[in-house]
Design a protein around this motif. Structure first.
Motif, PDB file in Angstrom:
ATOM      1  N   ASP A 365       0.882  -1.199  -0.008  1.00 10.21           N
ATOM      2  CA  ASP A 365       0.020   0.106  -0.001  1.00 10.21           C
ATOM      3  C   ASP A 365       0.920   1.225  -0.137  1.00 10.21           C
ATOM      4  O   ASP A 365       1.781   1.524   1.002  1.00 10.21           O
ATOM      5  CB  ASP A 365      -1.108  -0.067   1.162  1.00 10.21           C
ATOM      6  N   TRP A 366       0.778   1.950  -1.129  1.00  8.95           N
ATOM      7  CA  TRP A 366       2.013   2.889  -1.274  1.00  8.95           C
ATOM      8  C   TRP A 366       1.395   4.310  -1.687  1.00  8.95           C
ATOM      9  O   TRP A 366       0.402   4.615  -2.261  1.00  8.95           O
ATOM     10  CB  TRP A 366       2.987   2.457  -2.234  1.00  8.95           C
ATOM     11  N   THR A 367       2.242   5.188  -1.460  1.00 13.56           N
ATOM     12  CA  THR A 367       1.881   6.639  -2.004  1.00 13.56           C
ATOM     13  C   THR A 367       3.125   7.125  -2.623  1.00 13.56           C
ATOM     14  O   THR A 367       4.122   6.789  -2.294  1.00 13.56           O
ATOM     15  CB  THR A 367       1.063   7.558  -0.929  1.00 13.56           C
ATOM     16  N   GLU A 393       5.522   3.475   1.695  1.00 13.39           N
ATOM     17  CA  GLU A 393       4.685   2.585   2.226  1.00 13.39           C
ATOM     18  C   GLU A 393       3.769   3.683   3.057  1.00 13.39           C
ATOM     19  O   GLU A 393       4.287   4.092   3.862  1.00 13.39           O
ATOM     20  CB  GLU A 393       5.217   1.558   2.833  1.00 13.39           C
ATOM     21  N   ARG A 394       2.429   3.385   2.730  1.00 10.55           N
ATOM     22  CA  ARG A 394       1.687   4.044   3.881  1.00 10.55           C
ATOM     23  C   ARG A 394       1.744   3.355   5.245  1.00 10.55           C
ATOM     24  O   ARG A 394       2.036   2.280   5.473  1.00 10.55           O
ATOM     25  CB  ARG A 394       0.227   4.050   3.207  1.00 10.55           C
ATOM     26  N   GLY A 397       5.593   4.914   6.562  1.00 12.35           N
ATOM     27  CA  GLY A 397       6.414   5.611   6.003  1.00 12.35           C
ATOM     28  C   GLY A 397       7.473   5.242   5.294  1.00 12.35           C
ATOM     29  O   GLY A 397       8.662   5.765   4.921  1.00 12.35           O
ATOM     30  N   MET A 459       1.785  12.226   5.133  1.00 11.93           N
ATOM     31  CA  MET A 459       1.458  11.171   6.211  1.00 11.93           C
ATOM     32  C   MET A 459       1.523  11.422   7.371  1.00 11.93           C
ATOM     33  O   MET A 459       1.037  10.649   8.296  1.00 11.93           O
ATOM     34  CB  MET A 459       2.230  10.088   5.642  1.00 11.93           C
ATOM     35  N   ASP A 475       1.161  14.673  -6.333  1.00 14.26           N
ATOM     36  CA  ASP A 475       1.052  13.546  -5.383  1.00 14.26           C
ATOM     37  C   ASP A 475       0.228  12.504  -5.949  1.00 14.26           C
ATOM     38  O   ASP A 475      -0.856  12.841  -6.771  1.00 14.26           O
ATOM     39  CB  ASP A 475       0.347  13.938  -4.094  1.00 14.26           C
ATOM     40  N   GLY A 477      -1.114   8.322  -5.260  1.00 15.32           N
ATOM     41  CA  GLY A 477      -1.087   7.085  -4.659  1.00 15.32           C
ATOM     42  C   GLY A 477      -2.020   5.931  -5.214  1.00 15.32           C
ATOM     43  O   GLY A 477      -2.941   6.247  -6.173  1.00 15.32           O
ATOM     44  N   ARG A 479      -3.702   2.102  -4.011  1.00 19.21           N
ATOM     45  CA  ARG A 479      -3.735   1.000  -3.115  1.00 19.21           C
ATOM     46  C   ARG A 479      -3.956  -0.477  -3.861  1.00 19.21           C
ATOM     47  O   ARG A 479      -5.011  -0.351  -4.765  1.00 19.21           O
ATOM     48  CB  ARG A 479      -4.972   1.376  -2.041  1.00 19.21           C
TER      49      ARG A 479
END
Length: 480
Positions: A365-367, A393-394, A397, A459, A475, A477, A479
Motif C-alpha cells: 500500500d503505497w503513496t 509505504e503508507r 512511511g 502522511m 502527489d 497514490g 492501493r
C-alpha cells in the motif's frame, strides 16, 4: 590434498570468484581451472555502447584483466572452450574446444557456474541476418562497428527496445551521425521508470532528433533483393532501416543447469542461498556447486521477492562472496535494492527500489510524490532542472523507491536513496539525513529530501511538520 575448483564463465562473477579464492589459497592448496566460451575475460560489457559511440577509443580499454594476467596468478584458463554438460552427482563437467571440436571430462571438488546471460532475440531476428545486431559481447560490438564502417553516414538505424541498452545504443548511433528510430512496446522509453519520468526521456530523445515510436511491437524484418535489411515492420507501420540493433534485454543463460536437472526461478535464473550456493529441488545447497552473475535470481530487499537484475556490479559482488567462502572466509550476499543509472546525452536517468507497478505487484500500500527542482542552488549559474519521484509505504512511511531524471549532476543522488533503502529508513528519517550542501552542488534542501519531506508531511510521519518546501510537484497514490 589439493582441492580442484572449476569455473564456468570467464567474466565478472567467474573470474572474481577465481581471483578471490586464489588470494586466500595458493596453488598447492587449491587448483583452479576456468572455461570461457569466448576469447576475452573480465571486461566491461556496460562500456560497449560508449565504444560504439566513439567515446571509448578501443575495446582494450574495456578489459580489466587479460587472460595472461589471470594465468599469471595460477588460474588454468581455457578460452574458446564451451562447457556442454554438467554432472553434479559425479562432480564433473564435459567441455568442448570450439576450434578443434575435442571434448573432455573434468572432475571438480567445487564448481562455480557463471554462465551469464544471452540477449533476447524475437523470432523474426533469430539466426544470422545481415544488418541485424544484438550487442552483448566485445565481438558483438566489433561486428557492429565493422558494419557501421561499411555504411554511409546517412544510413538509417532502427533500435528495437527502449530499455537501458536500447537508449544507450540509440545515443551511440546518433553520435555517429546516423538517423535513428527507436521502436519499443511500452508507452514510454525506460520502462523501469514510471511513465511521467519516461515522458521526459522521450522528449529529450525527440529533441535530439531521434524518431521515437512508443507502444509499438516489432513484428517482421523486411529485406531487399540482396538479402540485407531494408525496414522493420511493427504494429505502428514500416520503419526504413539499413541497420537494426536489438536492445530487448537479456535472459539467464541456464541451459546447462537446466539439462543437469537444477531448478530455476520464475525469471529463469538459478536459485542460490545468501552464500551463493546453488539450491537443489529440495531447497538445500547442492554439494560443491556455486553460482553468480547474470545467470542467477537474486533477493530483492525492498519487495522481499525474487528478482532478476543482471548488472556487473552484482556479478562482481557475487564473485567476491563465492571466492571468499571458497577461501575459508565466510561471506554472504544480502540481495539488491534495484539501483540502476544511465544517461541520454546530457539527460541523466536513475532509479532504485520499486516503481509503481512493482510496488503494486508486491502487494504494498503505497503513496508517492513527484517534485521538480534544480541540481544546485537556483541562483548559481547553469542550474539545470531535475525531476524526482519518491514512493513510500503508507502507515509507517518506509521508503520504497526513488526515480530521477535531470541535468548533469542529478543522477548520482540515487545512491543516497539506495543506502536509505538498504538501511530500511522511513521518509521521515530520510528528511533529516545530514547531506552535503554548498550552492555549486545542491539547493539548501536537496531534491531527494524535498521529495521525502513532501510524502512525510502528507502522511504525518517523522515529525516533519509541513510537507511543502516551495518546490512544485504532484502527489499520487495507489492501493492494491
Amino acid at each position: 590434498m589439493t582441492e580442484h575448483l572449476v569455473v564456468v564463465g570467464g567474466d565478472a562473477a567467474g573470474m572474481s570468484a577465481a581471483s578471490q579464492a586464489r588470494r586466500r589459497r595458493g596453488p598447492a592448496e587449491l587448483r583452479i581451472t576456468a572455461f570461457e566460451r569466448g576469447g576475452h575475460t573480465s571486461y566491461s560489457a556496460c562500456g560497449i555502447p560508449y565504444w560504439v559511440g566513439g567515446e571509448v577509443a578501443a575495446a582494450t580499454e574495456l578489459i580489466a584483466r587479460t587472460p595472461e594476467q589471470h594465468r599469471a596468478r595460477g588460474i588454468d584458463l581455457h578460452l574458446h572452450t564451451e562447457v556442454t554438460e554438467l554432472d553434479p552427482v559425479a562432480r564433473r563437467v564435459r567441455s568442448r574446444d570450439l576450434a578443434t571440436g575435442a571434448e573432455r571430462w573434468t572432475d571438480y571438488d567445487q564448481l562455480v557456474l557463471a554462465t551469464g546471460a544471452e540477449p533476447v532475440r524475437p523470432p523474426w531476428a533469430r539466426g544470422e541476418v545481415p544488418g541485424v545486431h544484438a550487442v552483448h559481447t566485445l565481438p558483438d560490438g566489433a561486428a557492429l562497428l565493422d558494419r557501421l564502417g561499411a555504411l554511409p553516414g546517412t544510413a538509417r538505424a532502427v533500435v528495437v527496445g527502449g530499455g537501458y541498452i536500447g537508449v544507450e545504443l540509440a545515443e551511440a548511433l546518433l553520435r555517429r551521425g546516423h538517423p535513428v528510430t527507436l521502436v519499443h512496446r511500452t508507452p514510454e522509453p525506460m520502462p523501469g521508470l514510471d511513465p511521467e519520468l519516461g515522458r521526459l526521456i522521450r522528449r529529450g530523445m525527440t529533441e535530439a532528433g531521434i524518431e521515437v515510436v512508443p507502444g509499438a511491437e516489432a513484428r517482421e524484418l523486411l529485406r531487399g533483393a540482396d538479402g540485407r535489411v531494408r525496414a522493420v515492420r511493427s504494429t505502428a507501420g514500416e520503419h526504413p532501416a539499413d541497420l537494426v540493433v536489438l536492445g530487448l534485454g537479456v535472459r539467464p543463460r541456464t541451459a546447462l543447469a537446466r539439462a543437469a536437472g537444477l531448478p530455476l526461478g520464475e525469471h529463469g535464473g538459478l536459485l542460490t542461498d545468501d552464500r551463493m550456493r546453488v539450491l537443489g529441488a529440495d531447497g538445500e545447497p547442492v554439494p560443491g556447486l556455486w553460482a553468480g552473475g547474470d545467470c542467477v535470481t537474486v533477493h530483492h530487499r525492498v519487495s522481499g521477492r525474487p528478482a532478476y537484475v543482471p548488472l556487473g556490479t552484482h556479478a562482481n559482488k557475487h564473485g567476491l562472496v563465492i571466492g571468499s567462502n571458497l577461501g575459508g572466509e565466510p561471506a554472504a550476499f544480502p540481495g539488491v535494492v534495484g539501483t540502476a543509472i544511465t544517461r541520454f546525452r546530457h539527460l541523466e536517468i536513475a532509479r532504485t527500489g520499486l516503481n509503481e507497478r512493482e510496488a503494486t505487484a508486491a502487494g504494498l500500500d503505497w503513496t508517492s510524490a513527484t517534485i521538480e527542482s534544480t541540481v544546485h542552488a537556483g541562483y548559481y549559474p547553469d542550474a539545470e532542472r531535475m525531476t524526482v519521484k519518491l514512493l513510500a509505504e503508507r502507515g509507517g512511511g518506509r521508503l520504497l523507491g526513488l526515480q530521477i531524471v535531470g541535468g548533469t549532476g542529478s543522477a548520482k543522488r540515487i545512491d543516497v536513496a539506495a543506502v536509505a533503502l538498504a538501511a530500511g529508513l522511513t521518509v521521515g528519517e530520510l528528511v533529516f539525513q545530514d547531506l552535503a550542501y554548498a550552492p555549486p552542488f545542491s539547493p539548501v534542501w536537496d531534491p531527494v529530501l524535498v521529495a521525502a519531506r513532501k510524502v512525510a508531511g502528507r502522511m504525518g510521519v517523522g515529525g516533519t511538520g509541513v510537507g511543502g518546501t516551495g518546490a512544485g510537484g504532484t502527489d499520487e497514490g495507489r492501493r492494491p
